[in-house]
Design an enzyme around this catalytic site. Structure first.
Site, PDB file in Angstrom:
ATOM      1  N   TYR A 112       0.867  -1.185   0.000  1.00 13.29           N
ATOM      2  CA  TYR A 112       0.000   0.000   0.000  1.00 13.29           C
ATOM      3  C   TYR A 112       0.896   1.225   0.000  1.00 13.29           C
TER       4      TYR A 112
ATOM      5  N   THR B 105       2.123   6.960   1.527  1.00 11.16           N
ATOM      6  CA  THR B 105       3.021   7.947   2.143  1.00 11.16           C
ATOM      7  C   THR B 105       4.233   8.249   1.271  1.00 11.16           C
TER       8      THR B 105
ATOM      9  N   SER C 102       0.758  12.551   6.716  1.00 10.35           N
ATOM     10  CA  SER C 102      -0.562  12.896   7.256  1.00 10.35           C
ATOM     11  C   SER C 102      -1.405  13.600   6.199  1.00 10.35           C
TER      12      SER C 102
ATOM     13  N   GLY D 295       5.220  -0.731   3.763  1.00  8.29           N
ATOM     14  CA  GLY D 295       5.717  -2.022   4.204  1.00  8.29           C
ATOM     15  C   GLY D 295       5.638  -3.038   3.079  1.00  8.29           C
TER      16      GLY D 295
ATOM     17  N   ARG E 191       8.345 -12.696  41.526  1.00  5.05           N
ATOM     18  CA  ARG E 191       9.408 -11.865  42.112  1.00  5.05           C
ATOM     19  C   ARG E 191       9.098 -11.536  43.559  1.00  5.05           C
TER      20      ARG E 191
ATOM     21  N   GLN F 284       2.645  -1.381  43.143  1.00  3.28           N
ATOM     22  CA  GLN F 284       2.709  -2.279  41.968  1.00  3.28           C
ATOM     23  C   GLN F 284       1.305  -2.504  41.413  1.00  3.28           C
TER      24      GLN F 284
ATOM     25  N   THR G 282       1.974   6.012  15.065  1.00  2.69           N
ATOM     26  CA  THR G 282       2.247   6.854  13.891  1.00  2.69           C
ATOM     27  C   THR G 282       1.610   6.306  12.635  1.00  2.69           C
TER      28      THR G 282
ATOM     29  N   GLU H  25      -0.813   4.375   9.983  1.00  5.92           N
ATOM     30  CA  GLU H  25      -2.269   4.470   9.838  1.00  5.92           C
ATOM     31  C   GLU H  25      -2.796   5.771  10.413  1.00  5.92           C
TER      32      GLU H  25
HETATM   33  C1  LIG Z   1      -5.174  -7.235   8.863  1.00  2.60           C
HETATM   34  C2  LIG Z   1      -3.847  -6.678   9.119  1.00  2.60           C
HETATM   35  C3  LIG Z   1      -3.783  -5.241   8.738  1.00  2.60           C
HETATM   36  C4  LIG Z   1      -2.380  -4.910   8.363  1.00  2.60           C
HETATM   37  C5  LIG Z   1      -1.833  -3.861   9.182  1.00  2.60           C
HETATM   38  C6  LIG Z   1      -2.130  -4.096  10.592  1.00  2.60           C
HETATM   39  C7  LIG Z   1      -1.617  -3.345  11.460  1.00  2.60           C
HETATM   40  C8  LIG Z   1      -0.680  -2.275  11.104  1.00  2.60           C
HETATM   41  C9  LIG Z   1       0.643  -2.848  11.034  1.00  2.60           C
HETATM   42  C10 LIG Z   1       1.650  -2.190  10.510  1.00  2.60           C
HETATM   43  C11 LIG Z   1       1.534  -0.892   9.807  1.00  2.60           C
HETATM   44  C12 LIG Z   1       1.218  -1.206   8.405  1.00  2.60           C
HETATM   45  C13 LIG Z   1       0.872  -0.348   7.533  1.00  2.60           C
HETATM   46  C14 LIG Z   1       0.752   1.079   7.743  1.00  2.60           C
HETATM   47  C15 LIG Z   1       0.147   1.707   6.740  1.00  2.60           C
HETATM   48  C16 LIG Z   1       0.005   3.137   6.694  1.00  2.60           C
HETATM   49  O1  LIG Z   1       0.456   3.886   7.536  1.00  2.60           O
HETATM   50  S1  LIG Z   1      -0.900   3.639   5.348  1.00  2.60           S
HETATM   51  C17 LIG Z   1      -0.866   5.387   5.386  1.00  2.60           C
HETATM   52  C18 LIG Z   1      -1.715   5.906   6.506  1.00  2.60           C
HETATM   53  N1  LIG Z   1      -1.823   7.308   6.376  1.00  2.60           N
HETATM   54  C19 LIG Z   1      -2.731   8.015   7.052  1.00  2.60           C
HETATM   55  O2  LIG Z   1      -3.448   7.522   7.889  1.00  2.60           O
HETATM   56  C20 LIG Z   1      -2.790   9.449   6.711  1.00  2.60           C
HETATM   57  C21 LIG Z   1      -3.460  10.241   7.798  1.00  2.60           C
HETATM   58  N2  LIG Z   1      -4.135  11.373   7.188  1.00  2.60           N
HETATM   59  C22 LIG Z   1      -5.481  11.306   6.861  1.00  2.60           C
HETATM   60  O3  LIG Z   1      -6.161  10.371   7.144  1.00  2.60           O
HETATM   61  C23 LIG Z   1      -6.074  12.491   6.147  1.00  2.60           C
HETATM   62  O4  LIG Z   1      -5.129  13.155   5.399  1.00  2.60           O
HETATM   63  C24 LIG Z   1      -6.704  13.480   7.111  1.00  2.60           C
HETATM   64  C25 LIG Z   1      -7.936  12.839   7.652  1.00  2.60           C
HETATM   65  C26 LIG Z   1      -5.737  13.729   8.235  1.00  2.60           C
HETATM   66  C27 LIG Z   1      -7.009  14.795   6.416  1.00  2.60           C
HETATM   67  O5  LIG Z   1      -7.839  14.500   5.325  1.00  2.60           O
HETATM   68  P1  LIG Z   1      -7.994  15.628   4.204  1.00  2.60           P
HETATM   69  O6  LIG Z   1      -8.800  15.080   3.122  1.00  2.60           O
HETATM   70  O7  LIG Z   1      -6.655  16.181   3.869  1.00  2.60           O
HETATM   71  O8  LIG Z   1      -8.782  16.831   4.908  1.00  2.60           O
HETATM   72  P2  LIG Z   1     -10.041  16.866   5.813  1.00  2.60           P
HETATM   73  O9  LIG Z   1      -9.661  16.699   7.234  1.00  2.60           O
HETATM   74  O10 LIG Z   1     -10.770  18.100   5.412  1.00  2.60           O
HETATM   75  O11 LIG Z   1     -10.981  15.618   5.399  1.00  2.60           O
HETATM   76  C28 LIG Z   1     -11.911  15.804   4.339  1.00  2.60           C
HETATM   77  C29 LIG Z   1     -13.184  15.105   4.681  1.00  2.60           C
HETATM   78  O12 LIG Z   1     -12.936  13.697   4.610  1.00  2.60           O
HETATM   79  C30 LIG Z   1     -13.272  13.098   5.847  1.00  2.60           C
HETATM   80  N3  LIG Z   1     -12.329  12.005   6.055  1.00  2.60           N
HETATM   81  C31 LIG Z   1     -11.007  12.110   6.260  1.00  2.60           C
HETATM   82  N4  LIG Z   1     -10.466  10.887   6.389  1.00  2.60           N
HETATM   83  C32 LIG Z   1     -11.485   9.992   6.246  1.00  2.60           C
HETATM   84  C33 LIG Z   1     -11.552   8.553   6.266  1.00  2.60           C
HETATM   85  N5  LIG Z   1     -10.467   7.801   6.496  1.00  2.60           N
HETATM   86  N6  LIG Z   1     -12.751   7.972   6.063  1.00  2.60           N
HETATM   87  C34 LIG Z   1     -13.850   8.751   5.854  1.00  2.60           C
HETATM   88  N7  LIG Z   1     -13.866  10.113   5.823  1.00  2.60           N
HETATM   89  C35 LIG Z   1     -12.672  10.704   6.018  1.00  2.60           C
HETATM   90  C36 LIG Z   1     -13.148  14.176   6.869  1.00  2.60           C
HETATM   91  O13 LIG Z   1     -13.940  13.885   8.003  1.00  2.60           O
HETATM   92  C37 LIG Z   1     -13.677  15.362   6.087  1.00  2.60           C
HETATM   93  O14 LIG Z   1     -15.063  15.222   6.038  1.00  2.60           O
HETATM   94  P3  LIG Z   1     -15.978  16.540   6.221  1.00  2.60           P
HETATM   95  O15 LIG Z   1     -15.511  17.474   5.127  1.00  2.60           O
HETATM   96  O16 LIG Z   1     -15.673  17.053   7.587  1.00  2.60           O
HETATM   97  O17 LIG Z   1     -17.373  16.026   6.050  1.00  2.60           O
HETATM   98  C1  LIG Z   2       6.445   1.336  10.872  1.00  2.00           C
HETATM   99  C2  LIG Z   2       5.714   2.161   9.849  1.00  2.00           C
HETATM  100  C3  LIG Z   2       5.028   1.514   8.816  1.00  2.00           C
HETATM  101  C4  LIG Z   2       4.384   2.261   7.837  1.00  2.00           C
HETATM  102  N1  LIG Z   2       3.776   1.611   6.790  1.00  2.00           N
HETATM  103  C5  LIG Z   2       3.207   2.341   5.800  1.00  2.00           C
HETATM  104  C6  LIG Z   2       2.627   1.687   4.665  1.00  2.00           C
HETATM  105  O1  LIG Z   2       2.619   0.471   4.564  1.00  2.00           O
HETATM  106  N2  LIG Z   2       2.078   2.469   3.688  1.00  2.00           N
HETATM  107  C7  LIG Z   2       2.063   3.842   3.768  1.00  2.00           C
HETATM  108  O2  LIG Z   2       1.566   4.489   2.843  1.00  2.00           O
HETATM  109  N3  LIG Z   2       2.604   4.493   4.846  1.00  2.00           N
HETATM  110  C8  LIG Z   2       3.167   3.768   5.848  1.00  2.00           C
HETATM  111  N4  LIG Z   2       3.718   4.413   6.928  1.00  2.00           N
HETATM  112  C9  LIG Z   2       3.742   5.880   6.975  1.00  2.00           C
HETATM  113  C10 LIG Z   2       2.768   6.422   7.976  1.00  2.00           C
HETATM  114  O3  LIG Z   2       1.466   6.274   7.511  1.00  2.00           O
HETATM  115  C11 LIG Z   2       3.103   7.913   8.217  1.00  2.00           C
HETATM  116  O4  LIG Z   2       4.342   7.966   8.880  1.00  2.00           O
HETATM  117  C12 LIG Z   2       2.025   8.578   9.062  1.00  2.00           C
HETATM  118  O5  LIG Z   2       0.863   8.754   8.296  1.00  2.00           O
HETATM  119  C13 LIG Z   2       2.473   9.939   9.615  1.00  2.00           C
HETATM  120  O6  LIG Z   2       2.840  10.817   8.570  1.00  2.00           O
HETATM  121  P1  LIG Z   2       4.290  11.496   8.593  1.00  2.00           P
HETATM  122  O7  LIG Z   2       5.279  10.450   8.892  1.00  2.00           O
HETATM  123  O8  LIG Z   2       4.400  12.273   7.341  1.00  2.00           O
HETATM  124  O9  LIG Z   2       4.247  12.492   9.837  1.00  2.00           O
HETATM  125  P2  LIG Z   2       3.791  14.046   9.765  1.00  2.00           P
HETATM  126  O10 LIG Z   2       2.417  14.140   9.252  1.00  2.00           O
HETATM  127  O11 LIG Z   2       4.845  14.819   9.113  1.00  2.00           O
HETATM  128  O12 LIG Z   2       3.742  14.381  11.343  1.00  2.00           O
HETATM  129  C14 LIG Z   2       4.917  14.807  11.994  1.00  2.00           C
HETATM  130  C15 LIG Z   2       4.481  15.544  13.245  1.00  2.00           C
HETATM  131  O13 LIG Z   2       3.716  16.706  12.849  1.00  2.00           O
HETATM  132  C16 LIG Z   2       2.441  16.719  13.513  1.00  2.00           C
HETATM  133  N5  LIG Z   2       1.390  17.233  12.629  1.00  2.00           N
HETATM  134  C17 LIG Z   2       1.260  16.973  11.310  1.00  2.00           C
HETATM  135  N6  LIG Z   2       0.174  17.614  10.820  1.00  2.00           N
HETATM  136  C18 LIG Z   2      -0.403  18.268  11.861  1.00  2.00           C
HETATM  137  C19 LIG Z   2      -1.576  19.086  11.995  1.00  2.00           C
HETATM  138  N7  LIG Z   2      -2.382  19.340  10.958  1.00  2.00           N
HETATM  139  N8  LIG Z   2      -1.859  19.567  13.230  1.00  2.00           N
HETATM  140  C20 LIG Z   2      -1.074  19.281  14.282  1.00  2.00           C
HETATM  141  N9  LIG Z   2       0.049  18.519  14.220  1.00  2.00           N
HETATM  142  C21 LIG Z   2       0.358  18.027  13.014  1.00  2.00           C
HETATM  143  C22 LIG Z   2       2.183  15.260  13.837  1.00  2.00           C
HETATM  144  O14 LIG Z   2       1.324  15.163  14.963  1.00  2.00           O
HETATM  145  C23 LIG Z   2       3.565  14.728  14.132  1.00  2.00           C
HETATM  146  O15 LIG Z   2       3.872  14.991  15.496  1.00  2.00           O
HETATM  147  C24 LIG Z   2       4.383   3.679   7.918  1.00  2.00           C
HETATM  148  C25 LIG Z   2       5.038   4.318   8.966  1.00  2.00           C
HETATM  149  C26 LIG Z   2       5.697   3.569   9.935  1.00  2.00           C
HETATM  150  C27 LIG Z   2       6.421   4.278  11.053  1.00  2.00           C
END
Ligand SMILES: CCCCC/C=C\C/C=C\C/C=C\C=C\C(=O)SCCNC(=O)CCNC(=O)[C@H](O)C(C)(C)COP(=O)(O)OP(=O)(O)OC[C@H]1O[C@@H](n2cnc3c(N)ncnc32)[C@H](O)[C@@H]1OP(=O)(O)O
Ligand SMILES: Cc1cc2nc3c(=O)[nH]c(=O)nc-3n(C[C@H](O)[C@H](O)[C@H](O)COP(=O)(O)OP(=O)(O)OC[C@H]3O[C@@H](n4cnc5c(N)ncnc54)[C@H](O)[C@@H]3O)c2cc1C
Length: 627
Positions: free
Chosen positions: A135, A138, A144, A177, A310, A330, A422, A424
């Site tokens: 996936y 990022t 984010s 990942g 312990r 504890q 961090t 998801e």
């Molecule tokens: C079965 C096993 C599973 C496997 C994994 C298990 C465990 C994990 C293990 C290891 C890790 C593995 C993988 C990790 C993967 C990743 O990290 S993938 C990348 C993840 N990245 C994020 O999560 C990014 C975080 N940022 C966001 O979600 C959005 O950018 C954010 C919500 C912060 C901002 O959205 P944006 O569109 O820029 O602006 P708004 O805040 O205005 O949102 C617009 C409207 O959309 C609604 N919304 C936002 N997100 C969602 C959503 N996810 N679903 C539905 N709706 C959403 C938001 O509420 C706003 O709506 P309104 O306009 O208010 O109505």
């Molecule tokens: C172990 C691991 C596995 C991952 N696996 C995947 C994967 O499989 N696929 C994938 O796509 N991504 C993956 N990621 C990436 C992960 O989804 C991002 O690291 C995560 O979404 C955070 O984004 P960033 O790292 O850019 O942090 P940033 O968004 O840059 O955040 C940095 C700091 O700024 C702060 N900040 C940012 N925006 C705001 C705001 N609007 N208001 C206040 N504070 C703010 C945050 O709170 C944080 O403290 C993985 C990350 C890790 C560590």
């Protein structure tokens, strides 16, 4: 044998039916049977040993992970395991690897954002592991801020293709990942560009490597991003970097359930909310909440069993020192974590139901609960992962010096777990999403909608929202106090769902009584931890606060004789716990001593390097001494 006798004695004190509590923890008798059988299958397979992980080089560690993944797949095929059993096997192998992302993100994304045709084309390949996916959302410059992603997908009407490109260094995909060394395909999130117009972020299926020789395809630069926190697990995962140099894919490889691009290059929005592009993140976040209860319960099991084994100070009349689990300090550190593990288990069960309910509604074009599902999954993911990461560290400290040894299992568990705060979605960023949802909800309350929830907890959320709510324009104006309200809202949900769980039919002698005690411990612990909120918002009086504290201490005494049985109910094998301190038999000291000698440093009595570096110093000192 001291430890063994201690735990045997503790188990004899249990005031409830542990076997029935195992069913409650597992969710059903069927789930208990499956997890018990599969966990023992894994525990008894030498290929899945974990005790050498922290001693291997990154390359040897990774190669062994590939070996385990191949063996796991072979066993799944040989034993004809169901999807449920296969997921359990991957869980108990307990080694972050590309399989997690293939099954846990790549496949769900195609199911959630692909059209019927696209699912029919790609899912059979993925289910049979003929392709391995990840996936890729990022980037180096954006995580984010999904709408800030820079990768482009430009439609070429001449060839009916999308051109995938990384226009800047910061547009490099970074972190996915399974990407670095294994995945052959990815769902890549990029900006849809048609006729020079930017239509925002969409998902695209892109092949990365040849299925013949695994070499990157033309225009693809790909690799691992390097060592991560700690040694051992999570360095078993090839989190990768990926750049595109004008890579062409067929138009039908844009995931088109949400939006379609016609042959003529026209964008057509379907009748589903565009936010479904974010759907995979909702799915994984609800999964992460259940994972939090597993990780926290694992650390609590280790710390509880060790605290009963312990003994330190407090010589008793029988000449034996006091078990550290009998110290009130504890208990006041350990038992809230035990209660939290059960609380997160039950809120995770509810969240799984909420996610399935939202999906069923989506099938019927009912999108009404999608905002709540987003807010709940985002908020509970944030709350439970932060509490679990802190809880694992607290469990390490509860075990004193031995908790710092790798053989305790706690350092590696902490290192593997903490990125959950961090990935998801960064936990603060997600709480800001909850704050936005609350602001919208509060603004609608005037329409006669009444919030539901436990009075004191509900009052705290309402009051915090009143105090801090202002007309917010966007993220940057959202105050830190609103994050506080978001946490309060999520804690209200956790307490409410624990109470709802207790209203279900709960069989087994004494089981419901123990769960009521744990529910009260969780609720009163949170009240104690956030006493300022409850007092400043007038939800409780100082007298009530004092009574609540007294009640909390009395509940610890009630749980004390049942603590070992309550962690036995998690039904974890010693293999899964991977901890000398958390062994079921309590045989800690002999095993600690035995493990020490396995360290490669003890392969020789005189350490490598003595002659080159130490002996000259000592000899020099000897010469000086004779002068
Ligand atoms: C079965 C096993 C599973 C496997 C994994 C298990 C465990 C994990 C293990 C290891 C890790 C593995 C993988 C990790 C993967 C990743 O990290 S993938 C990348 C993840 N990245 C994020 O999560 C990014 C975080 N940022 C966001 O979600 C959005 O950018 C954010 C919500 C912060 C901002 O959205 P944006 O569109 O820029 O602006 P708004 O805040 O205005 O949102 C617009 C409207 O959309 C609604 N919304 C936002 N997100 C969602 C959503 N996810 N679903 C539905 N709706 C959403 C938001 O509420 C706003 O709506 P309104 O306009 O208010 O109505
Ligand atoms: C172990 C691991 C596995 C991952 N696996 C995947 C994967 O499989 N696929 C994938 O796509 N991504 C993956 N990621 C990436 C992960 O989804 C991002 O690291 C995560 O979404 C955070 O984004 P960033 O790292 O850019 O942090 P940033 O968004 O840059 O955040 C940095 C700091 O700024 C702060 N900040 C940012 N925006 C705001 C705001 N609007 N208001 C206040 N504070 C703010 C945050 O709170 C944080 O403290 C993985 C990350 C890790 C560590």
């Amino acid at each position: 044998m001291a430890g063994f006798d201690d735990l045997a004695s503790e188990r004899s004190k249990a005031q409830f039916d542990v076997e029935e509590m195992k069913v409650i923890w597992a969710g059903s008798r069927h789930t208990l049977e499956v997890s018990d059988r599969i966990s023992r299958l894994v525990a008894n397979d030498p290929v899945f040993r974990k005790d050498t992980r922290t001693m291997l080089s990154r390359k040897d560690l990774f190669k062994n992970t590939l070996r385990k993944a191949a063996h796991a797949w072979k066993r799944i095929i040989e034993l004809r395991l169901s999807e449920e059993e296969a997921a359990e096997l991957r869980f108990y192998v307990d080694e972050p690897a590309f399989m997690d992302l293939h099954w846990g993100m790549f496949i769900p994304t195609i199911k959630g954002q692909g059209t019927e045709e696209q699912q029919q084309k790609w899912l059979p390949l993925a289910y049979k592991m003929k392709i391995i996916g990840c996936y890729a959302q990022t980037e180096l410059g954006h995580g984010s801020n999904v709408q800030g992603l820079e990768t482009t997908a430009t439609f070429d009407p001449q060839t009916d293709e999308f051109i995938i490109h990384s226009p800047t260094l910061t547009s490099s995909k970074w972190w996915p990942g399974g990407l670095g060394k294994v995945s052959t395909h990815a769902v890549v999130y990029g900006r849809l560009i048609i006729d020079s117009k930017d239509y925002g972020v969409n998902g695209f299926i892109v092949q990365l490597r040849s299925l013949d020789d695994h070499l990157p395809l033309p225009g693809i630069t790909i690799g691992d991003i390097g060592m991560k926190f700690g040694s051992g697990a999570y360095n078993t995962m090839d989190n990768g970097v990926l750049r595109f140099d004008h890579v062409r894919i067929p138009r039908d490889q844009m995931l088109m359930r949400v939006s379609q691009v016609t042959r003529e290059g026209k964008l057509v929005q379907s009748n589903v909310p565009w936010q479904l592009v974010y759907g995979t993140m909702v799915y994984v976040r609800q999964k992460i909440v259940s994972d939090a209860s597993c990780a926290l319960s694992r650390a609590v099991c280790i710390a509880t069993r060790y605290s009963a084994v312990r003994r330190q100070f407090g010589l008793q009349s029988n000449g034996i020192e006091t078990q550290v689990i009998d110290y009130k300090t504890q208990q006041s550190r350990l038992f809230p974590l035990l209660a939290s593990a059960y609380a997160f288990r039950f809120v995770g069960e509810w969240l799984k139901w909420l996610y399935m309910d939202v999906n069923q509604r989506l099938q019927a074009s009912d999108f009404s609960t999608l905002p709540e599902a987003h807010a709940c999954t985002a908020g509970l993911k944030s709350l439970t992962t932060s509490a679990t990461a802190d809880g694992i560290e607290e469990c390490r400290k509860l075990c004193g010096g031995h908790g710092y040894l790798c053989s305790s299992g706690l350092p590696e568990l902490f290192a593997v777990y903490i990125p959950a705060c961090t990935y998801e979605g960064d936990n603060i960023v997600l709480l800001l999403q909850v704050a936005r949802f609350l602001i919208k909800t509060v603004s609608q309350l005037g329409s006669g909608k009444e919030p539901v929830g436990t009075t004191v907890y509900m009052g705290r959320v309402e009051q915090l929202m009143q105090c801090h709510c202002a007309v917010q324009k966007g993220f940057l104006e959202l105050s830190a106090d609103l994050v506080q309200a978001a946490v309060a809202h999520c804690q209200l949900i956790v307490v409410s769902k624990f109470i709802e769980k207790l209203q279900q039919d709960i069989p087994g002698k004494g089981v419901k009584g123990q769960l009521e005690a744990l529910c009260n411990i969780y609720a009163l612990f949170i009240l104690h931890k956030h006493l300022g909120d409850f007092l400043s918002t007038g939800c409780i009086t100082p007298k009530q606060a004092s009574l609540a504290n007294a009640q909390l201490r009395s509940l610890y005494s009630q749980v004390r004789p049942n603590a070992i049985a309550l962690v036995d109910a998690f039904n974890y094998t010693d293999h899964y716990l991977s901890s000398v301190l958390g062994r079921y038999d309590g045989n800690v000291y002999p095993k600690l001593y035995e493990e020490a000698w396995k360290d490669p440093l003890n392969d020789s009595v005189v350490p490598d390097g003595y002659q080159e570096y130490i002996q000259p110093i000592l000899k020099q000192q000897l010469r000086n001494a004779r002068l």
